[in-house]
Design a protein around this motif. Structure first.
Motif, PDB file in Angstrom:
ATOM      1  N   HIS A   1       0.845  -1.194   0.000  1.00  0.00           N
ATOM      2  CA  HIS A   1       0.000   0.000   0.000  1.00  0.00           C
ATOM      3  C   HIS A   1       0.880   1.244   0.000  1.00  0.00           C
ATOM      4  CE1 HIS A   1      -3.306  -2.695   1.123  1.00  0.00           C
ATOM      5  NE2 HIS A   1      -2.517  -3.164   2.078  1.00  0.00           N
ATOM      6  N   ALA A   2       0.264   2.386  -0.186  1.00  0.00           N
ATOM      7  CA  ALA A   2       0.979   3.659  -0.058  1.00  0.00           C
ATOM      8  C   ALA A   2       1.072   4.043   1.417  1.00  0.00           C
ATOM      9  CB  ALA A   2       0.258   4.751  -0.840  1.00  0.00           C
ATOM     10  N   ALA A   3       2.083   4.817   1.745  1.00  0.00           N
ATOM     11  CA  ALA A   3       2.237   5.337   3.104  1.00  0.00           C
ATOM     12  C   ALA A   3       2.878   6.717   3.033  1.00  0.00           C
ATOM     13  CB  ALA A   3       3.063   4.392   3.967  1.00  0.00           C
ATOM     14  N   ILE A   4       2.615   7.545   4.037  1.00  0.00           N
ATOM     15  CA  ILE A   4       3.008   8.959   4.005  1.00  0.00           C
ATOM     16  C   ILE A   4       3.843   9.313   5.225  1.00  0.00           C
ATOM     17  CG2 ILE A   4       2.159  11.340   3.947  1.00  0.00           C
ATOM     18  CD1 ILE A   4      -0.472  10.237   2.784  1.00  0.00           C
ATOM     19  N   ILE A   5       4.831  10.169   4.988  1.00  0.00           N
ATOM     20  CA  ILE A   5       5.640  10.717   6.067  1.00  0.00           C
ATOM     21  C   ILE A   5       5.919  12.175   5.731  1.00  0.00           C
ATOM     22  CG2 ILE A   5       7.940  10.253   5.111  1.00  0.00           C
ATOM     23  CD1 ILE A   5       8.719   9.112   7.847  1.00  0.00           C
ATOM     24  N   ALA A   6       6.140  13.008   6.718  1.00  0.00           N
ATOM     25  CA  ALA A   6       6.413  14.425   6.463  1.00  0.00           C
ATOM     26  C   ALA A   6       7.478  14.917   7.420  1.00  0.00           C
ATOM     27  CB  ALA A   6       5.142  15.262   6.608  1.00  0.00           C
ATOM     28  N   GLY A   7       8.295  15.844   6.927  1.00  0.00           N
ATOM     29  CA  GLY A   7       9.349  16.397   7.753  1.00  0.00           C
ATOM     30  C   GLY A   7       9.996  17.575   7.060  1.00  0.00           C
ATOM     31  N   MET A   8      11.248  17.822   7.374  1.00  0.00           N
ATOM     32  CA  MET A   8      11.971  18.970   6.842  1.00  0.00           C
ATOM     33  C   MET A   8      13.248  18.509   6.149  1.00  0.00           C
ATOM     34  SD  MET A   8      13.444  22.266   8.961  1.00  0.00           S
ATOM     35  CE  MET A   8      11.786  22.840   9.365  1.00  0.00           C
ATOM     36  N   GLY A   9      13.606  19.196   5.082  1.00  0.00           N
ATOM     37  CA  GLY A   9      14.859  18.908   4.423  1.00  0.00           C
ATOM     38  C   GLY A   9      16.037  19.361   5.281  1.00  0.00           C
ATOM     39  N   LEU A  10      17.055  18.523   5.396  1.00  0.00           N
ATOM     40  CA  LEU A  10      18.213  18.859   6.219  1.00  0.00           C
ATOM     41  C   LEU A  10      18.941  20.093   5.695  1.00  0.00           C
ATOM     42  CD1 LEU A  10      20.335  18.274   8.414  1.00  0.00           C
ATOM     43  CD2 LEU A  10      21.437  16.716   6.794  1.00  0.00           C
ATOM     44  N   HIS A  11      19.162  20.137   4.390  1.00  0.00           N
ATOM     45  CA  HIS A  11      19.962  21.223   3.830  1.00  0.00           C
ATOM     46  C   HIS A  11      19.116  22.408   3.362  1.00  0.00           C
ATOM     47  CE1 HIS A  11      23.526  18.928   4.346  1.00  0.00           C
ATOM     48  NE2 HIS A  11      23.106  17.953   3.570  1.00  0.00           N
ATOM     49  N   THR A  12      17.917  22.133   2.821  1.00  0.00           N
ATOM     50  CA  THR A  12      17.068  23.227   2.341  1.00  0.00           C
ATOM     51  C   THR A  12      16.300  23.890   3.461  1.00  0.00           C
ATOM     52  OG1 THR A  12      15.237  21.711   1.915  1.00  0.00           O
ATOM     53  CG2 THR A  12      16.760  22.128   0.082  1.00  0.00           C
ATOM     54  N   GLY A  13      15.990  23.142   4.525  1.00  0.00           N
ATOM     55  CA  GLY A  13      15.144  23.660   5.593  1.00  0.00           C
ATOM     56  C   GLY A  13      13.699  23.794   5.169  1.00  0.00           C
ATOM     57  N   VAL A  14      13.331  23.156   4.050  1.00  0.00           N
ATOM     58  CA  VAL A  14      11.982  23.270   3.492  1.00  0.00           C
ATOM     59  C   VAL A  14      11.123  22.084   3.946  1.00  0.00           C
ATOM     60  CG1 VAL A  14      10.649  23.280   1.349  1.00  0.00           C
ATOM     61  CG2 VAL A  14      12.802  24.550   1.483  1.00  0.00           C
ATOM     62  N   PRO A  15       9.906  22.325   4.469  1.00  0.00           N
ATOM     63  CA  PRO A  15       9.006  21.223   4.808  1.00  0.00           C
ATOM     64  C   PRO A  15       8.659  20.419   3.562  1.00  0.00           C
ATOM     65  CG  PRO A  15       8.226  23.275   5.771  1.00  0.00           C
ATOM     66  CD  PRO A  15       9.315  23.643   4.802  1.00  0.00           C
ATOM     67  N   VAL A  16       8.591  19.092   3.712  1.00  0.00           N
ATOM     68  CA  VAL A  16       8.302  18.241   2.565  1.00  0.00           C
ATOM     69  C   VAL A  16       7.458  17.052   3.016  1.00  0.00           C
ATOM     70  CG1 VAL A  16      10.447  16.949   2.828  1.00  0.00           C
ATOM     71  CG2 VAL A  16       9.317  17.011   0.601  1.00  0.00           C
TER      72      VAL A  16
END
Length: 297
Positions: A12-27
């Motif tokens: 199945h599909a699964a989702i996770i969210a966090g921040m880029g280490l170098h960009t500092g951009v939420p993803v």
């Protein structure tokens, strides 16, 4: 030898969210099942005006400073893929789409453990095609100053890594493991990335480590580890370097039957080793093993 088995994707599909280490951009990252023969393909869902699919393959690695970056012919890139790639490799995920709504894989806690948990959440499904792997037939080595990385024949996938940071809490550390799903889960997955506090300002001026914090990296200040709770392993630093190497090697597109050894190596040397191997067709062969399955993928 590796066991006979067919390719594997997710149930199945699964989702996770966090921040880029170098960009500092939420993803936001979504892993989805992919058909047999797909490989690991990153998809930039935030890009719609050109080809937004970036396969995780050696010839598409375009940058290796403090992380592995892949870029397709349309100029679309994905950075810091190595921790997710290590989880895919160790858990035998051959085919998967990895959708991102930003330019960088989320760093999460700085280890591969959140990605292992994500894959467990998605579940696993065997597919029709037998799995192929790359068998090392003769030694291949790359050397840069006091750094070295090599692949040699072995009857299983083994990783040995050695680091040396004299005058720091790291010191000299060595890890040597036969890599199986169980050993990765128990010995490597939770090992976090690390850095030195006095180098953070320089990295941020260079546009790197903008999302770095004590929540996603081990930070060393002089002879002190700043993270509350300390280390997860007494030799967590070298275990993380082994984890990185497993992810970097998986841009070969298939599991390895052979022994990797790294001495003070990083992403750049790991990728140089992959390219050196691919330039030496006498040094490896591709072997396909698996049972005939009627209709599972």
């Amino acid at each position: 030898m590796l066991p006979d088995q067919n390719e594997q994707t997710l149930a199945h599909a699964a989702i996770i969210a966090g921040m880029g280490l170098h960009t500092g951009v939420p993803v936001r990252m979504v892993v989805r099942p992919a058909p047999s023969g797909t490989g690991v393909v990153f998809v930039r869902s935030d890009i719609t005006d050109r080809d937004n699919k970036v396969p995780a393959l050696a010839h598409l690695v375009t940058q290796t400073r403090l992380g592995t970056v892949i870029t397709n012919a349309a100029g679309v890139s994905v950075s810091t893929i190595e921790h997710a790639m290590a989880a895919f490799a160790a858990l035998s995920i051959d085919n998967v789409y990895v959708e991102l709504d930003g330019p960088e894989v989320p760093i999460m806690d700085g280890s591969a453990l959140p990605f292992v948990q994500l894959l467990d959440q998605a579940g696993f499904r065997r597919q029709v095609m037998p799995q192929s792997y790359i068998e090392i037939l003769s030694p291949v080595e790359v050397i840069e100053d006091d750094k070295r990385a090599s692949l040699t024949p072995a009857d299983q996938f083994e990783v040995r890594f050695e680091i040396d940071f004299p005058g720091t809490p790291i010191g000299h550390q060595v890890v040597d493991l036969a890599i199986t799903e169980q050993s990765f889960r128990e010995e490597l997955a939770a090992a976090r990335t690390f850095g030195f506090l006095d180098g953070v300002e320089a990295l941020r001026k260079a546009g790197l480590a903008r999302g770095g914090s004590l929540d996603n990296a081990i930070v060393i200040d002089g002879d002190v580890i700043l993270n509350e709770g300390g280390l997860r392993f007494v030799d967590e630093f070298v275990r993380h370097k082994a984890l990185d190497a497993i992810g970097d090697l998986y841009v070969l597109g298939m599991p390895i039957l052979g022994r990797f050894e790294g001495i003070r190596a990083g992403h750049g040397l790991n990728n140089a080793l992959v390219r050196a191997l691919l330039s030496r067709p006498d040094a490896y062969r591709i072997v396909t093993r698996g049972a005939a399955l009627a209709d599972v993928g």
